[in-house]
Design an enzyme around this catalytic site. Structure first.
Site, PDB file in Angstrom:
ATOM      1  CD  GLN A  47      39.644  47.978  47.999  1.00  0.00           C
ATOM      2  OE1 GLN A  47      39.285  49.132  47.947  1.00  0.00           O
ATOM      3  NE2 GLN A  47      40.087  47.361  46.930  1.00  0.00           N
ATOM      4  N   GLY A 107      39.356  42.953  43.045  1.00  0.00           N
ATOM      5  CA  GLY A 107      39.178  41.911  42.036  1.00  0.00           C
ATOM      6  C   GLY A 107      37.735  41.462  42.135  1.00  0.00           C
ATOM      7  CG  HIS A 108      34.893  43.873  42.210  1.00  0.00           C
ATOM      8  ND1 HIS A 108      34.238  45.082  42.298  1.00  0.00           N
ATOM      9  CD2 HIS A 108      35.673  43.794  43.318  1.00  0.00           C
ATOM     10  CE1 HIS A 108      34.621  45.703  43.407  1.00  0.00           C
ATOM     11  NE2 HIS A 108      35.498  44.950  44.036  1.00  0.00           N
ATOM     12  CB  THR A 109      34.898  37.010  40.220  1.00  0.00           C
ATOM     13  OG1 THR A 109      36.122  37.188  40.922  1.00  0.00           O
ATOM     14  CG2 THR A 109      35.042  35.910  39.188  1.00  0.00           C
ATOM     15  CG  ASP A 114      27.080  27.962  46.881  1.00  0.00           C
ATOM     16  OD1 ASP A 114      26.931  29.161  47.150  1.00  0.00           O
ATOM     17  OD2 ASP A 114      28.042  27.515  46.211  1.00  0.00           O
ATOM     18  CE  LYS A 144      33.601  44.576  47.037  1.00  0.00           C
ATOM     19  NZ  LYS A 144      34.226  43.484  47.801  1.00  0.00           N
ATOM     20  CG  ASP A 178      37.962  39.109  48.160  1.00  0.00           C
ATOM     21  OD1 ASP A 178      37.993  39.875  47.178  1.00  0.00           O
ATOM     22  OD2 ASP A 178      38.973  38.803  48.824  1.00  0.00           O
ATOM     23  N   GLY A 232      45.785  35.780  43.962  1.00  0.00           N
ATOM     24  CA  GLY A 232      45.816  34.326  44.039  1.00  0.00           C
ATOM     25  C   GLY A 232      46.136  33.788  45.429  1.00  0.00           C
ATOM     26  CB  THR A 255      46.827  43.803  46.440  1.00  0.00           C
ATOM     27  OG1 THR A 255      46.816  45.229  46.259  1.00  0.00           O
ATOM     28  CG2 THR A 255      45.592  43.388  47.220  1.00  0.00           C
ATOM     29  NE  ARG A 310      49.344  70.277  50.373  1.00  0.00           N
ATOM     30  CZ  ARG A 310      49.500  70.442  51.691  1.00  0.00           C
ATOM     31  NH1 ARG A 310      48.526  70.094  52.502  1.00  0.00           N
ATOM     32  NH2 ARG A 310      50.593  70.971  52.184  1.00  0.00           N
TER      33      ARG A 310
HETATM   34  P1  GDP Z   1      34.222  40.740  45.214  1.00  0.00           P
HETATM   35  O1  GDP Z   1      35.614  41.222  45.324  1.00  0.00           O
HETATM   36  O2  GDP Z   1      33.356  41.148  46.356  1.00  0.00           O
HETATM   37  O3  GDP Z   1      33.573  41.078  43.893  1.00  0.00           O
HETATM   38  O4  GDP Z   1      34.295  39.155  45.286  1.00  0.00           O
HETATM   39  P2  GDP Z   1      35.369  38.220  44.504  1.00  0.00           P
HETATM   40  O5  GDP Z   1      34.984  38.175  43.070  1.00  0.00           O
HETATM   41  O6  GDP Z   1      36.744  38.616  44.825  1.00  0.00           O
HETATM   42  O7  GDP Z   1      35.130  36.850  45.232  1.00  0.00           O
HETATM   43  C1  GDP Z   1      33.903  36.203  45.216  1.00  0.00           C
HETATM   44  C2  GDP Z   1      34.064  34.835  44.547  1.00  0.00           C
HETATM   45  O8  GDP Z   1      32.951  34.027  44.840  1.00  0.00           O
HETATM   46  C3  GDP Z   1      34.119  34.924  43.027  1.00  0.00           C
HETATM   47  O9  GDP Z   1      34.949  33.909  42.547  1.00  0.00           O
HETATM   48  C4  GDP Z   1      32.667  34.657  42.616  1.00  0.00           C
HETATM   49  O10 GDP Z   1      32.568  34.096  41.315  1.00  0.00           O
HETATM   50  C5  GDP Z   1      32.235  33.676  43.652  1.00  0.00           C
HETATM   51  N1  GDP Z   1      30.812  33.736  44.039  1.00  0.00           N
HETATM   52  C6  GDP Z   1      29.996  34.817  44.128  1.00  0.00           C
HETATM   53  N2  GDP Z   1      28.790  34.462  44.636  1.00  0.00           N
HETATM   54  C7  GDP Z   1      28.862  33.134  44.860  1.00  0.00           C
HETATM   55  C8  GDP Z   1      27.944  32.175  45.421  1.00  0.00           C
HETATM   56  O11 GDP Z   1      26.833  32.500  45.816  1.00  0.00           O
HETATM   57  N3  GDP Z   1      28.390  30.883  45.532  1.00  0.00           N
HETATM   58  C9  GDP Z   1      29.628  30.506  45.122  1.00  0.00           C
HETATM   59  N4  GDP Z   1      29.971  29.220  45.270  1.00  0.00           N
HETATM   60  N5  GDP Z   1      30.511  31.371  44.591  1.00  0.00           N
HETATM   61  C10 GDP Z   1      30.130  32.660  44.479  1.00  0.00           C
HETATM   62  P1  IMO Z   2      37.765  43.499  46.619  1.00  0.00           P
HETATM   63  O1  IMO Z   2      37.241  44.789  46.024  1.00  0.00           O
HETATM   64  C1  IMO Z   2      40.015  41.635  49.849  1.00  0.00           C
HETATM   65  C2  IMO Z   2      43.402  43.900  51.450  1.00  0.00           C
HETATM   66  C3  IMO Z   2      44.791  43.353  51.219  1.00  0.00           C
HETATM   67  C4  IMO Z   2      45.488  43.850  52.458  1.00  0.00           C
HETATM   68  C5  IMO Z   2      44.870  45.229  52.671  1.00  0.00           C
HETATM   69  C6  IMO Z   2      45.671  46.363  52.092  1.00  0.00           C
HETATM   70  O2  IMO Z   2      38.065  42.455  45.616  1.00  0.00           O
HETATM   71  O3  IMO Z   2      36.878  43.051  47.723  1.00  0.00           O
HETATM   72  P2  IMO Z   2      46.177  47.242  49.650  1.00  0.00           P
HETATM   73  O4  IMO Z   2      46.758  46.529  48.451  1.00  0.00           O
HETATM   74  O5  IMO Z   2      44.814  47.787  49.421  1.00  0.00           O
HETATM   75  O6  IMO Z   2      47.118  48.258  50.205  1.00  0.00           O
HETATM   76  O7  IMO Z   2      46.055  46.077  50.771  1.00  0.00           O
HETATM   77  O8  IMO Z   2      43.599  45.181  52.029  1.00  0.00           O
HETATM   78  N1  IMO Z   2      42.599  44.086  50.233  1.00  0.00           N
HETATM   79  C7  IMO Z   2      41.575  43.306  49.877  1.00  0.00           C
HETATM   80  N2  IMO Z   2      41.084  42.185  50.439  1.00  0.00           N
HETATM   81  N3  IMO Z   2      39.399  42.156  48.755  1.00  0.00           N
HETATM   82  C8  IMO Z   2      39.849  43.300  48.194  1.00  0.00           C
HETATM   83  O9  IMO Z   2      39.197  43.926  47.205  1.00  0.00           O
HETATM   84  C9  IMO Z   2      41.017  43.901  48.723  1.00  0.00           C
HETATM   85  N4  IMO Z   2      41.736  45.007  48.405  1.00  0.00           N
HETATM   86  C10 IMO Z   2      42.693  45.107  49.345  1.00  0.00           C
HETATM   87  O10 IMO Z   2      44.768  41.956  51.127  1.00  0.00           O
HETATM   88  O11 IMO Z   2      45.113  43.061  53.562  1.00  0.00           O
HETATM   89 MG    MG Z   3      37.553  40.524  45.282  1.00  0.00          MG
END
Ligand code: GDP
Ligand code: IMO
Ligand code: MG
Length: 401
Positions: free
Chosen positions: A214, A40-42, A323, A16, A13, A292, A122, A136
């Site tokens: 991850q 979950g990539h936002t 920020d 990315k 998170d 969530g 998750t 396998r």
């Molecule tokens: P990822 O899994 O690495 O792609 O990251 P996530 O999407 O799970 O979580 C990053 C969250 O931070 C998302 O809701 C983005 O929209 C938000 N985000 C990304 N860059 C920034 C930033 O520079 N500032 C703020 N306030 N939010 C950001």
């Molecule tokens: P992104 O790509 C943050 C965490 C889970 C748990 C552990 C194992 O959005 O950064 P799993 O379901 O993979 O067996 O869970 O890894 N986890 C993440 N934490 N961001 C993720 O993906 C994650 N994918 C798995 O919360 O601790």
């Molecule tokens: Mg994420």
């Protein structure tokens, strides 16, 4: 045109998705190499929010190629929904024949295991799908294309999982015929999109982004085991997951937040269980994009970050969510650990429960410019340049340094 990787340097998170989207403008192909719908990539574009679990994050520009590589575990039902979400955008999709499929009972097992006190997964059936792969007995995309082949492979997989579910969780699962029909219902979809992605990548030569899912500290071997995911999240994972040599990649770009978060259980030395942690969680909207769940928040840990920079052979850094720290009167970063009566700056990742962070404190700041001392310190500690700072969720909120 170069090939680059974008790797999360913390516990996931890091932002990315936003960074892949931003950089994808100038690239042709975006490849997911590991993980599955646990990711979950936002991405926000024109005030619209997209969350990508399985599709690569760079497709929104139009006319890009997305690859779901062999190291991924795939939930085809969710993938189809995701494709529906961006049906107005023109893109090409290739799913590797070798990707393993997450079956409905994998998710059931994940849920049951968590209810018995798991690691805080998750619940998407990730570890169960990878378990079957390495035992396998997994089902690969290619198996679905041939009914006789699928029947044999699925029988083996089904028998194993049925026995496990009945003995460990005292539950009945769906009948073999039901699972078989379920998987077979994806045959036409997979006939359309599946191919030999290893061959594609080896022949593509340039303009590829390898999108990590991850983060480094969730790597199956080098993360905080057993509180990790079940794939290789680090740069070396790109090679082993896709069957390609790593020297195809020109630059490895590491993404990290100005602070640290983690979801699920496991050690977290700089965790803040106080009002500052709460402030960061609220301001940074630190709630899981997939589940969530509230994310645990803490100060930036440069000891772990340096480990990640070295292990991933990171060339450049991108700092996100700066920020979120604006407005704090002071900001801390962890610069060393106290461990077994010594001061160390290389983390014992296998024993992270037993370190005590040592902090350096900075005066608070309200802008990217105001954070220059903080940014310079991070760069010199890590001996790498930060090339972009992200200071908002919008695509445009990026400053090139
Ligand atoms: P990822 O899994 O690495 O792609 O990251 P996530 O999407 O799970 O979580 C990053 C969250 O931070 C998302 O809701 C983005 O929209 C938000 N985000 C990304 N860059 C920034 C930033 O520079 N500032 C703020 N306030 N939010 C950001
Ligand atoms: P992104 O790509 C943050 C965490 C889970 C748990 C552990 C194992 O959005 O950064 P799993 O379901 O993979 O067996 O869970 O890894 N986890 C993440 N934490 N961001 C993720 O993906 C994650 N994918 C798995 O919360 O601790
Ligand atoms: Mg994420």
């Amino acid at each position: 045109m170069k090939n680059i990787s974008i790797i999360g340097l913390q516990w996931g998170d890091e932002g990315k998705g936003k960074i892949v989207d931003y950089l994808a403008k100038d690239y042709k192909t975006i490849v997911r190499f590991q993980g599955g719908p646990n990711a979950g990539h936002t991405v926000y574009v024109n005030n619209k929010k997209y969350v990508f679990h399985q599709l690569p994050s760079g497709l929104l520009w139009g006319n890009k190629k997305g690859i779901i590589g062999s190291g991924v575990v795939l939930d085809i039902e969710t993938l189809k929904k995701e494709i529906e979400q961006i049906k107005d955008i023109n893109f090409k999709l290739i799913i590797d024949y070798r990707a393993n499929i997450i079956l409905p009972y994998h998710k059931l097992e994940d849920e049951m295991e968590e209810s018995m006190g798991g690691i805080g997964s998750t619940k998407r059936g990730i570890s169960q799908a990878y378990r079957d792969k390495y035992a396998r007995i997994g089902i690969r995309v290619f198996d679905v294309l041939n009914e006789d082949r699928l029947k044999i492979a699925l029988k083996r997989n089904y028998e194993f999982n049925r026995a496990l579910i009945s003995s460990r969780y005292s539950k009945e699962i769906m009948s073999f015929d039901e699972v078989y029909e379920y998987v077979l219902s994806f045959k036409n979809f997979l006939l359309e999109f599946s191919s030999d992605a290893q061959y594609e990548i080896l022949n593509e030569k340039e303009g590829i982004i390898f999108e990590g899912a991850q983060g480094t500290l969730l790597d199956i071997t080098f993360g905080t085991y057993p509180f990790v995911t079940s794939s290789h999240t680090i740069t070396s994972g790109i090679g082993i997951s896709l069957g390609i040599p790593l020297n195809i990649i020109d630059e490895n770009i590491g993404v990290f937040k100005a602070y640290t978060t983690r979801v699920g259980k496991g050690p977290f030395p700089t965790e803040l269980n106080d009002e500052i942690g709460e402030y960061i969680r609220n301001k940074g909207n630190e709630y899981g994009s997939t589940t969530g769940r509230a994310r645990r928040c803490g100060w930036l840990d440069l000891v772990l970050l340096k480990y990640a920079v070295l292990m991933n052979n990171i060339n450049y850094l991108i700092l996100t969510k700066l920020d979120v720290l604006f407005g704090l009167s002071e900001v801390k970063v962890c610069v060393a650990y106290e461990y077994k009566n010594n001061i160390v700056d290389f983390p014992p990742v296998y024993d992270l429960e037993n370190v005590k962070p040592i902090y350096k404190t900075f005066k608070g700041f309200d802008s990217v410019e105001g954070a220059s001392e903080y940014i310079s310190f991070i760069e010199s500690y890590l001996n790498r340049k930060i090339v972009f700072v992200s200071y908002g969720f919008e695509r445009e909120a990026m400053l090139k340094l």
